[in-house]
Write a protein that holds these residues in place. Structure first.
Motif, PDB file in Angstrom:
ATOM      1  N   GLU A  33      -2.685  -5.468 -20.399  1.00  0.00           N
ATOM      2  CA  GLU A  33      -3.769  -6.341 -20.564  1.00  0.00           C
ATOM      3  C   GLU A  33      -3.774  -7.527 -19.253  1.00  0.00           C
ATOM      4  O   GLU A  33      -4.832  -8.180 -19.188  1.00  0.00           O
ATOM      5  CB  GLU A  33      -3.884  -7.139 -21.880  1.00  0.00           C
ATOM      6  N   GLU A  34      -2.536  -7.761 -18.715  1.00  0.00           N
ATOM      7  CA  GLU A  34      -2.487  -8.656 -17.822  1.00  0.00           C
ATOM      8  C   GLU A  34      -2.148  -8.314 -16.508  1.00  0.00           C
ATOM      9  O   GLU A  34      -1.508  -8.911 -15.644  1.00  0.00           O
ATOM     10  CB  GLU A  34      -1.123  -9.612 -18.359  1.00  0.00           C
ATOM     11  N   VAL A  35      -2.915  -7.162 -15.888  1.00  0.00           N
ATOM     12  CA  VAL A  35      -2.362  -6.491 -14.855  1.00  0.00           C
ATOM     13  C   VAL A  35      -3.806  -6.737 -14.045  1.00  0.00           C
ATOM     14  O   VAL A  35      -4.757  -6.063 -14.569  1.00  0.00           O
ATOM     15  CB  VAL A  35      -1.955  -5.096 -14.837  1.00  0.00           C
ATOM     16  N   LYS A  36      -3.583  -7.133 -12.792  1.00  0.00           N
ATOM     17  CA  LYS A  36      -4.648  -7.366 -11.920  1.00  0.00           C
ATOM     18  C   LYS A  36      -4.206  -6.598 -10.607  1.00  0.00           C
ATOM     19  O   LYS A  36      -3.120  -6.857 -10.143  1.00  0.00           O
ATOM     20  CB  LYS A  36      -5.205  -8.614 -11.687  1.00  0.00           C
ATOM     21  N   LEU A  37      -5.258  -6.171  -9.946  1.00  0.00           N
ATOM     22  CA  LEU A  37      -5.130  -5.784  -8.357  1.00  0.00           C
ATOM     23  C   LEU A  37      -6.388  -6.291  -7.681  1.00  0.00           C
ATOM     24  O   LEU A  37      -7.409  -6.104  -7.918  1.00  0.00           O
ATOM     25  CB  LEU A  37      -4.887  -4.136  -8.340  1.00  0.00           C
ATOM     26  N   LEU A  38      -6.046  -6.980  -6.789  1.00  0.00           N
ATOM     27  CA  LEU A  38      -6.688  -7.620  -5.854  1.00  0.00           C
ATOM     28  C   LEU A  38      -6.856  -6.706  -4.457  1.00  0.00           C
ATOM     29  O   LEU A  38      -5.807  -6.298  -4.082  1.00  0.00           O
ATOM     30  CB  LEU A  38      -6.452  -8.988  -5.128  1.00  0.00           C
ATOM     31  N   GLY A  39      -8.027  -6.009  -4.230  1.00  0.00           N
ATOM     32  CA  GLY A  39      -7.971  -4.959  -3.092  1.00  0.00           C
ATOM     33  C   GLY A  39      -9.422  -5.108  -2.479  1.00  0.00           C
ATOM     34  O   GLY A  39     -10.393  -5.745  -2.788  1.00  0.00           O
ATOM     35  N   ALA A  40      -9.400  -4.042  -1.537  1.00  0.00           N
ATOM     36  CA  ALA A  40     -10.579  -3.555  -0.824  1.00  0.00           C
ATOM     37  C   ALA A  40     -10.731  -2.104  -0.898  1.00  0.00           C
ATOM     38  O   ALA A  40      -9.717  -1.488  -0.602  1.00  0.00           O
ATOM     39  CB  ALA A  40     -10.548  -4.007   0.521  1.00  0.00           C
ATOM     40  N   THR A  41     -12.020  -1.773  -1.236  1.00  0.00           N
ATOM     41  CA  THR A  41     -12.227  -0.332  -1.499  1.00  0.00           C
ATOM     42  C   THR A  41     -11.902   0.475  -0.137  1.00  0.00           C
ATOM     43  O   THR A  41     -12.559  -0.199   1.134  1.00  0.00           O
ATOM     44  CB  THR A  41     -13.592  -0.068  -2.187  1.00  0.00           C
ATOM     45  N   PRO A  74      -2.955  -5.124  -0.528  1.00  0.00           N
ATOM     46  CA  PRO A  74      -3.177  -5.511  -1.919  1.00  0.00           C
ATOM     47  C   PRO A  74      -2.374  -6.766  -2.370  1.00  0.00           C
ATOM     48  O   PRO A  74      -1.396  -7.059  -1.788  1.00  0.00           O
ATOM     49  CB  PRO A  74      -2.885  -4.152  -2.551  1.00  0.00           C
ATOM     50  N   VAL A  75      -2.880  -7.146  -3.556  1.00  0.00           N
ATOM     51  CA  VAL A  75      -1.956  -8.238  -4.092  1.00  0.00           C
ATOM     52  C   VAL A  75      -2.147  -7.675  -5.559  1.00  0.00           C
ATOM     53  O   VAL A  75      -3.122  -7.476  -6.075  1.00  0.00           O
ATOM     54  CB  VAL A  75      -2.416  -9.651  -4.161  1.00  0.00           C
ATOM     55  N   PHE A  76      -0.910  -7.432  -6.093  1.00  0.00           N
ATOM     56  CA  PHE A  76      -0.777  -7.207  -7.564  1.00  0.00           C
ATOM     57  C   PHE A  76      -0.276  -8.246  -8.332  1.00  0.00           C
ATOM     58  O   PHE A  76       0.574  -8.838  -8.032  1.00  0.00           O
ATOM     59  CB  PHE A  76       0.441  -5.980  -7.636  1.00  0.00           C
ATOM     60  N   VAL A  77      -1.181  -8.449  -9.450  1.00  0.00           N
ATOM     61  CA  VAL A  77      -0.719  -9.674 -10.281  1.00  0.00           C
ATOM     62  C   VAL A  77      -0.372  -9.235 -11.591  1.00  0.00           C
ATOM     63  O   VAL A  77      -1.255  -8.515 -12.452  1.00  0.00           O
ATOM     64  CB  VAL A  77      -1.877 -10.724 -10.498  1.00  0.00           C
ATOM     65  N   HIS A  78       0.581  -9.468 -12.453  1.00  0.00           N
ATOM     66  CA  HIS A  78       1.346  -9.002 -13.428  1.00  0.00           C
ATOM     67  C   HIS A  78       1.580 -10.339 -14.223  1.00  0.00           C
ATOM     68  O   HIS A  78       2.661 -10.999 -13.720  1.00  0.00           O
ATOM     69  CB  HIS A  78       2.400  -8.091 -13.396  1.00  0.00           C
ATOM     70  N   ASN A  79       1.108 -10.650 -15.327  1.00  0.00           N
ATOM     71  CA  ASN A  79       1.479 -11.911 -16.196  1.00  0.00           C
ATOM     72  C   ASN A  79       1.310 -13.005 -15.250  1.00  0.00           C
ATOM     73  O   ASN A  79       2.171 -14.096 -15.110  1.00  0.00           O
ATOM     74  CB  ASN A  79       2.765 -11.783 -16.705  1.00  0.00           C
ATOM     75  N   GLU A  80       0.430 -13.069 -14.318  1.00  0.00           N
ATOM     76  CA  GLU A  80       0.087 -14.346 -13.430  1.00  0.00           C
ATOM     77  C   GLU A  80       1.012 -14.564 -12.347  1.00  0.00           C
ATOM     78  O   GLU A  80       1.208 -15.421 -11.717  1.00  0.00           O
ATOM     79  CB  GLU A  80      -0.078 -15.543 -14.014  1.00  0.00           C
ATOM     80  N   PHE A  98      -3.510   1.130   1.834  1.00  0.00           N
ATOM     81  CA  PHE A  98      -2.540   0.394   1.086  1.00  0.00           C
ATOM     82  C   PHE A  98      -3.036  -0.117  -0.289  1.00  0.00           C
ATOM     83  O   PHE A  98      -2.012   0.197  -1.293  1.00  0.00           O
ATOM     84  CB  PHE A  98      -2.169  -0.892   1.882  1.00  0.00           C
ATOM     85  N   VAL A  99      -4.112  -0.447  -0.542  1.00  0.00           N
ATOM     86  CA  VAL A  99      -4.634  -0.500  -2.067  1.00  0.00           C
ATOM     87  C   VAL A  99      -4.601   0.753  -2.609  1.00  0.00           C
ATOM     88  O   VAL A  99      -4.128   0.757  -3.653  1.00  0.00           O
ATOM     89  CB  VAL A  99      -5.958  -1.102  -2.084  1.00  0.00           C
ATOM     90  N   CYS A 100      -4.721   1.846  -2.119  1.00  0.00           N
ATOM     91  CA  CYS A 100      -5.086   3.133  -2.802  1.00  0.00           C
ATOM     92  C   CYS A 100      -3.679   3.718  -3.234  1.00  0.00           C
ATOM     93  O   CYS A 100      -3.474   4.142  -4.461  1.00  0.00           O
ATOM     94  CB  CYS A 100      -5.517   4.115  -1.645  1.00  0.00           C
ATOM     95  N   ARG A 101      -2.636   2.995  -2.456  1.00  0.00           N
ATOM     96  CA  ARG A 101      -1.044   3.470  -2.873  1.00  0.00           C
ATOM     97  C   ARG A 101      -0.974   3.153  -4.228  1.00  0.00           C
ATOM     98  O   ARG A 101      -0.348   3.747  -5.042  1.00  0.00           O
ATOM     99  CB  ARG A 101      -0.219   2.684  -1.787  1.00  0.00           C
ATOM    100  N   VAL A 102      -1.368   1.515  -4.508  1.00  0.00           N
ATOM    101  CA  VAL A 102      -1.190   1.037  -5.667  1.00  0.00           C
ATOM    102  C   VAL A 102      -1.854   1.523  -6.823  1.00  0.00           C
ATOM    103  O   VAL A 102      -1.456   1.769  -7.822  1.00  0.00           O
ATOM    104  CB  VAL A 102      -1.264  -0.407  -5.503  1.00  0.00           C
ATOM    105  N   GLN A 103      -3.034   2.216  -6.347  1.00  0.00           N
ATOM    106  CA  GLN A 103      -3.877   2.552  -7.478  1.00  0.00           C
ATOM    107  C   GLN A 103      -3.521   3.873  -7.885  1.00  0.00           C
ATOM    108  O   GLN A 103      -3.366   4.027  -9.158  1.00  0.00           O
ATOM    109  CB  GLN A 103      -5.448   2.879  -7.108  1.00  0.00           C
ATOM    110  N   ILE A 104      -2.963   4.601  -6.890  1.00  0.00           N
ATOM    111  CA  ILE A 104      -2.301   5.995  -7.472  1.00  0.00           C
ATOM    112  C   ILE A 104      -1.123   5.707  -8.031  1.00  0.00           C
ATOM    113  O   ILE A 104      -0.899   6.412  -9.393  1.00  0.00           O
ATOM    114  CB  ILE A 104      -2.016   6.866  -6.096  1.00  0.00           C
TER     115      ILE A 104
END
Length: 168
Positions: free
Chosen positions: A6-14, A58-64, A18-24
């Motif tokens: 519930e506390e996971v965010k991904l800042l990215g550009a479609t 990308p910027v990955f945010v977990h628990n802020e 590099f963002v796609c890596r994280v999404q995969i």
């Protein structure tokens, strides 16, 4: 685990490889997240807050807690969500996966970007040749394997997604 998701965010550009890596990786791990689309020409306060050093996705945010750089994010995801591993369990194989992923970023991605954004024709040709040579190393490493990790899609394959975004 549900509370983590519930506390996971991904800042990215479609469209960013590099963002796609994280999404995969998140998809393979079954991690639910909120995707926040960034306009890289007009960076949001959130992006500047979470990645003040590089100011990029990308910027990955977990628990802020923010994490930048796609390979670092992949390792964090691997260590946080144990199911469906993307790195081998054997320490030597893990080291090789890290080596080839760094090789892809240092040799293939860097040379490819330089060849696209270099005005000097000789410099462009040199960068294209470097990319080609690096891709030959990767092809040799794959040999007859289905994936870089053998039979399983993993860390190096995720890193190499950049190559699938188009050849030079």
């Amino acid at each position: 685990m549900a509370s983590n998701q519930e506390e996971v965010k991904l800042l990215g550009a479609t469209g960013s490889p590099f963002v796609c890596r994280v999404q995969i990786a998140l998809k393979l791990k079954g991690v639910e997240y909120k995707f926040i689309e960034e306009n890289l020409r007009n960076k949001s306060e959130l992006l500047l807050k979470y990645n003040p050093v590089h100011k990029k996705v990308p910027v990955f945010v977990h628990n802020e807690k923010p994490i930048a750089e796609s390979l670092v994010i992949l390792e964090y995801i691997e260590e946080t969500w144990k199911g469906n591993p993307i790195l081998p369990t054997d320490p030597y194989q893990r080291a090789l996966a890290r080596f080839w992923s760094k090789f892809i970023d240092d040799k293939v991605v860097t040379a490819a970007w330089k060849s696209v954004f270099t005005a000097d024709e000789k410099e462009r040709e040199k960068n294209i040749q470097e990319s080609f040579e690096a891709l030959q190393f990767l092809e040799n490493e794959l040999k007859d394997k289905k994936f870089f990790g053998g039979e399983e899609f993993g860390f190096v394959d995720i890193t190499a997604v950049f190559i699938a975004f188009g050849s030079l």
